[in-house]
Design a protein around this motif. Structure first.
Motif, PDB file in Angstrom:
ATOM      1  N   SER A   1      38.776  25.194  58.244  1.00  0.00           N
ATOM      2  CA  SER A   1      39.344  25.280  57.054  1.00  0.00           C
ATOM      3  C   SER A   1      40.630  24.565  57.263  1.00  0.00           C
ATOM      4  N   ARG A   2      40.756  23.550  55.940  1.00  0.00           N
ATOM      5  CA  ARG A   2      42.365  22.608  56.362  1.00  0.00           C
ATOM      6  C   ARG A   2      43.454  23.689  55.405  1.00  0.00           C
ATOM      7  N   PRO A   3      44.799  22.591  55.852  1.00  0.00           N
ATOM      8  CA  PRO A   3      45.336  23.438  54.775  1.00  0.00           C
ATOM      9  C   PRO A   3      45.148  21.616  53.299  1.00  0.00           C
ATOM     10  N   GLY A   4      45.921  22.671  52.292  1.00  0.00           N
ATOM     11  CA  GLY A   4      46.157  21.696  51.045  1.00  0.00           C
ATOM     12  C   GLY A   4      44.452  21.710  50.387  1.00  0.00           C
ATOM     13  N   GLY A   5      45.223  21.107  49.393  1.00  0.00           N
ATOM     14  CA  GLY A   5      43.897  21.034  48.212  1.00  0.00           C
ATOM     15  C   GLY A   5      43.981  21.197  46.310  1.00  0.00           C
ATOM     16  N   ASP A   6      44.043  20.017  45.798  1.00  0.00           N
ATOM     17  CA  ASP A   6      44.227  19.989  44.462  1.00  0.00           C
ATOM     18  C   ASP A   6      43.650  20.640  43.359  1.00  0.00           C
ATOM     19  N   LEU A   7      42.584  21.680  43.681  1.00  0.00           N
ATOM     20  CA  LEU A   7      41.500  22.226  42.310  1.00  0.00           C
ATOM     21  C   LEU A   7      40.932  23.384  43.738  1.00  0.00           C
ATOM     22  N   THR A   8      41.329  24.530  43.153  1.00  0.00           N
ATOM     23  CA  THR A   8      41.042  25.613  43.199  1.00  0.00           C
ATOM     24  C   THR A   8      39.367  26.094  42.469  1.00  0.00           C
ATOM     25  N   VAL A   9      38.839  26.333  43.816  1.00  0.00           N
ATOM     26  CA  VAL A   9      37.119  27.245  42.744  1.00  0.00           C
ATOM     27  C   VAL A   9      36.958  27.899  43.064  1.00  0.00           C
ATOM     28  N   ALA A  10      36.312  29.038  42.230  1.00  0.00           N
ATOM     29  CA  ALA A  10      35.780  30.092  42.213  1.00  0.00           C
ATOM     30  C   ALA A  10      34.846  30.703  41.721  1.00  0.00           C
ATOM     31  N   SER A  11      33.779  31.644  42.501  1.00  0.00           N
ATOM     32  CA  SER A  11      32.236  32.302  41.466  1.00  0.00           C
ATOM     33  C   SER A  11      31.809  33.737  41.852  1.00  0.00           C
ATOM     34  N   HIS A  12      31.101  34.351  40.564  1.00  0.00           N
ATOM     35  CA  HIS A  12      31.607  36.041  41.157  1.00  0.00           C
ATOM     36  C   HIS A  12      30.200  35.526  40.748  1.00  0.00           C
ATOM     37  N   ASN A  13      29.209  36.441  40.949  1.00  0.00           N
ATOM     38  CA  ASN A  13      27.991  37.592  40.995  1.00  0.00           C
ATOM     39  C   ASN A  13      28.375  38.716  40.370  1.00  0.00           C
ATOM     40  N   VAL A  14      28.723  39.108  38.522  1.00  0.00           N
ATOM     41  CA  VAL A  14      30.018  40.806  38.335  1.00  0.00           C
ATOM     42  C   VAL A  14      28.600  41.346  38.554  1.00  0.00           C
ATOM     43  N   GLY A  15      27.242  41.522  38.223  1.00  0.00           N
ATOM     44  CA  GLY A  15      26.963  42.105  37.665  1.00  0.00           C
ATOM     45  C   GLY A  15      26.729  43.423  37.017  1.00  0.00           C
ATOM     46  N   ALA A  16      24.894  43.298  36.976  1.00  0.00           N
ATOM     47  CA  ALA A  16      24.663  43.351  35.484  1.00  0.00           C
ATOM     48  C   ALA A  16      25.286  45.251  35.181  1.00  0.00           C
ATOM     49  N   ALA A  17      25.528  46.097  36.616  1.00  0.00           N
ATOM     50  CA  ALA A  17      25.359  47.525  36.811  1.00  0.00           C
ATOM     51  C   ALA A  17      26.986  47.526  37.093  1.00  0.00           C
ATOM     52  N   ASN A  18      28.042  46.705  37.065  1.00  0.00           N
ATOM     53  CA  ASN A  18      28.867  47.232  37.788  1.00  0.00           C
ATOM     54  C   ASN A  18      29.758  48.001  36.714  1.00  0.00           C
ATOM     55  N   PRO A  19      30.192  49.359  37.512  1.00  0.00           N
ATOM     56  CA  PRO A  19      30.002  50.036  37.136  1.00  0.00           C
ATOM     57  C   PRO A  19      31.996  49.529  36.299  1.00  0.00           C
ATOM     58  N   ASP A  20      32.686  48.628  37.169  1.00  0.00           N
ATOM     59  CA  ASP A  20      34.192  48.485  36.649  1.00  0.00           C
ATOM     60  C   ASP A  20      34.298  47.057  36.188  1.00  0.00           C
ATOM     61  N   PRO A  21      33.824  46.929  34.947  1.00  0.00           N
ATOM     62  CA  PRO A  21      33.995  45.182  34.542  1.00  0.00           C
ATOM     63  C   PRO A  21      35.674  45.142  34.561  1.00  0.00           C
ATOM     64  N   ALA A  22      36.196  45.785  33.516  1.00  0.00           N
ATOM     65  CA  ALA A  22      37.713  45.858  33.829  1.00  0.00           C
ATOM     66  C   ALA A  22      38.596  45.530  34.643  1.00  0.00           C
ATOM     67  N   GLY A  23      38.082  46.537  36.185  1.00  0.00           N
ATOM     68  CA  GLY A  23      38.775  45.989  37.198  1.00  0.00           C
ATOM     69  C   GLY A  23      38.093  44.534  37.906  1.00  0.00           C
ATOM     70  N   THR A  24      37.086  44.228  37.922  1.00  0.00           N
ATOM     71  CA  THR A  24      36.113  42.910  38.226  1.00  0.00           C
ATOM     72  C   THR A  24      37.354  41.726  37.705  1.00  0.00           C
ATOM     73  N   ALA A  25      37.540  42.026  36.265  1.00  0.00           N
ATOM     74  CA  ALA A  25      38.167  40.639  35.158  1.00  0.00           C
ATOM     75  C   ALA A  25      39.353  40.785  36.117  1.00  0.00           C
ATOM     76  N   ARG A  26      40.160  41.821  36.345  1.00  0.00           N
ATOM     77  CA  ARG A  26      41.469  41.929  36.174  1.00  0.00           C
ATOM     78  C   ARG A  26      41.891  41.336  38.066  1.00  0.00           C
ATOM     79  N   ALA A  27      40.697  41.278  38.924  1.00  0.00           N
ATOM     80  CA  ALA A  27      41.128  41.381  40.074  1.00  0.00           C
ATOM     81  C   ALA A  27      40.595  40.084  40.572  1.00  0.00           C
ATOM     82  N   LEU A  28      39.839  39.554  39.572  1.00  0.00           N
ATOM     83  CA  LEU A  28      39.754  37.423  39.529  1.00  0.00           C
ATOM     84  C   LEU A  28      40.751  37.531  38.904  1.00  0.00           C
ATOM     85  N   ALA A  29      41.207  37.206  37.829  1.00  0.00           N
ATOM     86  CA  ALA A  29      42.544  37.019  37.270  1.00  0.00           C
ATOM     87  C   ALA A  29      43.905  36.906  37.816  1.00  0.00           C
TER      88      ALA A  29
END
Length: 350
Positions: A115-143
């Motif tokens: 890794s190097r310092p810098g970056g104009d844009l941060t992108v992220a991706s997550h397979n949240v899982g159809a069987a995720n027991p806590d979608p609200a918690g996952t949403a908070r963590a991602l936000a």
């Protein structure tokens, strides 16, 4: 008499001792001749690493299976080395230089932090899982993760509203098509489904493609950045399964990968980011259509291998961020959520 005496009167070697010495020598061959099986296994391991692209897929999709877990073949080296030391086989120890050299050539560059310092844009991706027991918690963590652009895969109809509500404050712009969605701090436009040719056969040829239905697994959108438009693809390719009868089954995934590669090849925007769960590692030949056109941010600017699945004990990176026309500055795996996948993120600039 137990022995013989030479002309000078010095006791000689008995015939029995000579025989015993010969027997011991025969039972303990030269170190370069010991461990022929270990030598063969070491050479086979080295050749498999070196020529993995030549391992055929005709039987049980063996080539793709080997390539999926290719880095883990390195664990065979200490096992074989232990055997070589136990057998005191110099030939086996030297033969192990081949797999060690090839493994370091393939994966040695991934061991450190790129890794190097810098970056104009941060992108992220997550397979949240159809069987995720806590979608609200996952949403908070991602936000709270701070990404400018966030892709989600495996969204279910019952959890879609939870993610939309949980991410609304951080991301004023979003689109969901089927089971994939894109959330952005920046304006989105030109949003459309991407046909992964999930449906095949006569029925698929006669009915119109309507990828906005619940079965859609890929989309394309334009993100308006300060440096110009950025084409963003979100994809969730078909599953891969290990079946005792058919071997490593990847038919739908491979078909999806070819279609996605064609879509990226036809993309007119020179700045492209692909986010998603590809259900495979990039060593797998099935992704040649993507890896010849896009770069992995993890390989370029990550720290280590960046394994993402399964979340409890990751052994493979099947969740990816691939780019073209932008420069990866850093890539990382984010903390676990309620999903069986780990989220991934990257900082890129122009």
């Amino acid at each position: 008499m137990d022995g013989v005496t030479d002309a000078a009167g010095t006791p000689g070697t008995t015939a029995g001792a000579i025989v015993r010495r010969v027997i011991r020598a025969g039972l303990r061959p030269d170190p370069w001749k010991r461990g022929p099986v270990l030598v063969a296994l070491a050479l086979l391991l080295g050749l498999t690493l070196l020529l993995h692209a030549s391992v055929p897929n005709r039987i049980g999709n063996l080539g793709s299976l080997v390539e999926t877990f290719l880095p883990w073949l390195g664990l065979c080296v200490p096992v074989l080395l232990t055997g070589a030391l136990w057998r005191r086989s110099a030939a086996a120890a030297v033969a192990l230089l081949l797999p060690v050299t090839v493994w370091l050539h393939l994966f040695g560059g991934l061991l450190g932090d790129r890794s190097r310092p810098g970056g104009d844009l941060t992108v992220a991706s997550h397979n949240v899982g159809a069987a995720n027991p806590d979608p609200a918690g996952t949403a908070r963590a991602l936000a709270a993760g701070g990404a400018d652009v966030l892709a989600l895969e495996e969204l279910t109809a019952q959890d879609r509203g939870t993610y939309e509500k949980g991410l609304a404050k951080a991301y004023p712009h979003h689109v969901v098509l089927g089971t994939v969605g894109l959330w952005s701090r920046l304006p989105l436009s030109d949003t459309r489904p991407v046909d992964l040719r999930t449906d095949v056969g006569p029925l698929a040829r006669t009915k119109p493609a309507d990828a906005t239905t619940a079965g859609n697994r890929a989309l394309r959108a334009t993100v308006a950045t300060d440096h110009g438009p950025l084409a963003v693809y979100v994809a969730h390719l078909g599953s891969a399964r290990v079946n005792p009868r058919s071997g490593f089954w990847t038919d739908s995934r491979d078909r999806n990968a070819r279609a996605l590669g064609e879509a990226v090849a036809a993309e007119p925007n020179e700045h492209v980011v692909l986010l998603g769960d590809l259900n495979g590692t990039l060593d797998d030949r099935a992704f040649d259509g993507l890896t010849t056109r896009l770069r992995s941010v993890q390989d370029t600017a990550g720290d280590g291998f960046g394994f993402t699945w399964p979340a409890s004990y990751p052994v493979a990176r099947i969740d990816h961020i691939l780019v073209r026309g932008v420069e990866p500055r850093s890539a990382r795996v984010l903390p676990s959520t309620g999903s069986d996948h780990l989220p991934v993120a990257a900082a890129v600039d122009w």
